[in-house]
Design an enzyme around this catalytic site. Structure first.
Site, short mmCIF file in Angstrom:
data_model
loop_
_atom_site.label_atom_id
_atom_site.label_comp_id
_atom_site.label_asym_id
_atom_site.label_seq_id
_atom_site.Cartn_x
_atom_site.Cartn_y
_atom_site.Cartn_z
N GLU A 1 -2.88 7.50 -3.95
CA GLU A 1 -3.04 6.64 -5.02
C GLU A 1 -4.53 7.14 -5.77
OE1 GLU A 1 -1.53 2.54 -4.78
OE2 GLU A 1 -3.51 2.08 -5.81
N ARG B 1 0.92 -1.27 -0.06
CA ARG B 1 0.15 0.16 0.08
C ARG B 1 0.85 1.08 0.10
NH1 ARG B 1 -3.39 -2.97 -1.36
NH2 ARG B 1 -5.51 -3.64 -0.53
N HIS C 1 -0.69 -0.26 -9.86
CA HIS C 1 -1.27 -1.03 -8.71
C HIS C 1 -2.08 -2.23 -9.54
CE1 HIS C 1 -3.29 -1.32 -4.59
NE2 HIS C 1 -2.91 -2.57 -4.95
C1 GLV Z 1 -4.43 -5.68 -3.86
O1 GLV Z 1 -3.92 -4.71 -3.50
C2 GLV Z 1 -5.25 -6.38 -2.72
O2 GLV Z 1 -5.01 -5.96 -1.76
O3 GLV Z 1 -5.90 -7.26 -2.98
#
Ligand code: GLV
Length: 320
Positions: free
Chosen positions: A264, A235, A283
């Site tokens: 983000e 994160r 991401h």
């Molecule tokens: C992606 O970042 C998730 O937490 O699945």
């Protein structure tokens, strides 16, 4: 129930077949106002990591809300204590994205270590004129030390790739000892300070919580080797963007590979995006066919079980 985005058919088809679902069709996330409106009277919500789920949302839904099924393994977008106080169950999607996310961590590590962005930009700008004996010189991987911060499923899968593939020594920092990792990759548990000092590569796999928020700040980057590569696939809130930018510009660390940013998505004028030694992906750690189908299918199963009042296949359990 409200489904906050179109998700892969592996999950969506089941939700549509078995429930009265209002599915948000726009590729952009629903706004806060839209969420507050759409959840009214819902017994279940299928959310994504971009959708904040807190007291205001639960109160807007009303007392019939039984479950919030998050299509992600991380659930920092959900205020779990507000949910548990109201008897709302939380589902997440662990396991199915472990290999894909570990692959992404290694991809970013390699790309950052080997100056790939600089090289690709040079070629795209039609600047490739010569084989450069002194150009694009990156870091070796063989026999180096990988520091894993957060030795859960994804941390271990990343460590295994680097240990088996490149003979890396594995050190890790974690709230609790991980005998499995110590056994499988001879991992050695260290304090965060010792890990930063000893690691050639640092890869973050912890969840975002109060104790990990902005854990990678100026002092953390300062403690790392000047040849080190920082990788974050967990994160963005775990690193301080300005401090990472400064560490990359000043040469305090060598390079970074990010699949997550803070905030983000980043603003269009975020200076981190201009740095040749910073590789940023949008991401996409879990963006493979099997991972996304698996996530959608678990999210659907959690949602359906929750509205039926059954135990969720993958339920987030309150910490006492
Ligand atoms: C992606 O970042 C998730 O937490 O699945």
């Amino acid at each position: 129930m409200f489904v906050a985005r179109r998700i892969p058919a592996a999950g969506l088809d089941r939700v549509i077949a078995e429930c009265d679902a209002d599915v948000w069709q726009d590729p952009m996330p629903p706004s806060r106002e839209v969420i507050l409106d759409k959840v009214r009277g819902c017994d279940g919500i299928l959310s994504l990591l971009t959708d904040t789920m807190d007291a205001a949302v639960f109160d807007a839904a009303g007392p019939g809300l039984k479950v919030v099924s998050n299509m992600a393994v991380g659930y920092n977008n959900i205020n779990t204590s507000d949910a548990f106080d109201r008897g709302i169950r939380i589902g997440n999607t662990p396991g199915v994205l472990t290999e894909a996310t570990a692959d992404m961590a290694v991809t970013l590590l390699l790309a950052a270590a080997r100056c790939l962005r600089e090289g690709i930009e040079n070629v795209s700008a039609r600047q490739w004129k010569n084989w450069e004996p002194l150009g694009f010189i990156g870091q070796d991987l063989g026999g180096k030390t990988i520091g894993i911060v957060g030795m859960g499923r994804i941390g271990l899968a990343t460590a295994e790739r680097l240990h088996r593939g490149w003979g890396m020594k594995v050190v890790y920092a974690s709230r609790t000892a991980k005998p499995d990792a110590e056994h499988r990759v001879s991992a050695v548990r260290l304090s965060l300070d010792a890990l930063l000092e000893q690691s050639d590569f640092v890869s973050v796999h912890t969840d975002l919580n109060e104790s990990t928020l902005e854990m990678f700040d100026a002092s953390a980057f300062k403690a790392m080797k000047s040849t080190a590569v920082f990788v974050n696939t967990s994160r963005g809130g775990i690193h301080v963007s300005e401090d990472l930018h400064d560490a990359l510009v000043s040469g305090e660390i060598f390079a970074a590979g990010l699949d997550v940013t803070n905030p983000e998505p980043p603003s269009s004028d975020d200076p981190l995006l201009d740095l040749p030694n910073c590789v940023v992906a949008p991401h996409i750690g879990s963006a493979t066919v099997s991972a996304r189908n698996g996530m959608a299918s678990i999210a659907a199963a959690n949602l359906i079980a929750g509205v039926r009042g059954e135990n969720l296949p993958h339920e987030v359990i309150p910490e006492n």
